[in-house]
Write a protein that holds these residues in place. Structure first.
Motif, short mmCIF file in Angstrom:
data_model
loop_
_atom_site.label_atom_id
_atom_site.label_comp_id
_atom_site.label_asym_id
_atom_site.label_seq_id
_atom_site.Cartn_x
_atom_site.Cartn_y
_atom_site.Cartn_z
N PHE A 147 45.42 39.60 39.26
CA PHE A 147 44.28 39.72 40.16
C PHE A 147 43.13 38.75 39.86
N LEU A 148 43.24 37.99 38.80
CA LEU A 148 42.18 37.04 38.47
C LEU A 148 42.70 35.61 38.52
N THR A 149 41.80 34.69 38.77
CA THR A 149 42.17 33.28 38.72
C THR A 149 42.29 32.85 37.26
N HIS A 150 42.93 31.72 37.05
CA HIS A 150 43.12 31.22 35.69
C HIS A 150 41.78 31.07 34.95
N TYR A 197 46.19 43.36 35.04
CA TYR A 197 45.06 43.10 35.95
C TYR A 197 44.66 41.62 35.86
N ASN A 198 44.52 41.13 34.63
CA ASN A 198 44.16 39.72 34.44
C ASN A 198 45.22 38.79 35.02
N GLU A 210 39.17 32.79 35.26
CA GLU A 210 38.55 34.09 34.97
C GLU A 210 39.29 34.88 33.90
N ARG A 211 40.34 34.34 33.33
CA ARG A 211 41.18 35.06 32.38
C ARG A 211 40.90 34.66 30.94
N TRP A 221 50.39 34.59 30.93
CA TRP A 221 49.96 35.95 31.27
C TRP A 221 51.12 36.82 31.72
N SER A 260 34.73 37.93 29.58
CA SER A 260 35.49 38.75 30.52
C SER A 260 34.55 39.49 31.46
N HIS A 261 34.77 39.35 32.77
CA HIS A 261 33.87 40.03 33.69
C HIS A 261 34.09 41.54 33.69
N LEU A 262 35.18 42.01 33.11
CA LEU A 262 35.41 43.45 32.97
C LEU A 262 34.79 44.03 31.70
#
Length: 157
Positions: free
Chosen positions: A100-103, A96-97, A105-106, A119, A45-47
């Motif tokens: 605001f994120l692409t598949h 948020y996932n 990135e989730r 999601w 996860s980039h978060l």
């Protein structure tokens, strides 16, 4: 206050408490039994990647601690507040996932049945549980603020 209304409020508090006991026990145990995978997915996860090592332990332990609070009547109020706060944070994270994120990135750190949801379904599920927690917190707060009049005044006659 009407005895029937008080009984319904108490029933809502009990039902919501048991739902969270089931939810958090299930998810906490799943995350601990498959800890390596839970950490690996959080690390993608980039978060969360910076905190993945600690969160991979803190989240399931916190879920199980909330279960313990909900089981013990003296600590139920704390458990309900903690359930509301944790579900609010989870709901914001999932929303948020989802939006605001692409598949790609989730990363999904969920397990079992919840992992089978898409999601958007997960957002709705979390929002519903957050709403249930809020209702239980509000009902429990009003119950605690009401003066203790004893059970004699709760008769339906």
């Amino acid at each position: 206050m009407n005895a029937t209304f008080l009984s319904m409020k108490n029933a809502v508090i009990e039902i919501v408490s048991y739902l969270f006991i089931l939810l958090f026990f299930y998810t906490g145990v799943m995350k601990l039994t498959d800890h390596r995978n839970f950490y690996f997915v959080m690390d993608k996860s980039h978060l969360l990647y910076r905190f993945a090592a600690i969160l991979a332990w803190v989240i399931p332990i916190l879920e199980l601690a909330i279960v313990a609070c909900l089981v013990v009547p003296k600590w139920r109020r704390v458990g309900l507040y903690a359930s509301f706060i944790l579900m609010s944070v989870f709901t914001i994270y999932v929303a948020y996932n989802a939006f605001f994120l692409t598949h790609a990135e989730r990363p999904c750190t969920c397990g079992g049945i919840i992992e089978q949801m898409n999601w958007q379904q997960h957002v709705v599920f979390n929002a519903c549980f957050t709403g249930l927690a809020l209702c239980a917190v509000l009902f429990n707060k009003k119950r605690a603020q009401a003066p203790d009049t004893g059970t004699a005044n709760l008769s339906l006659s």
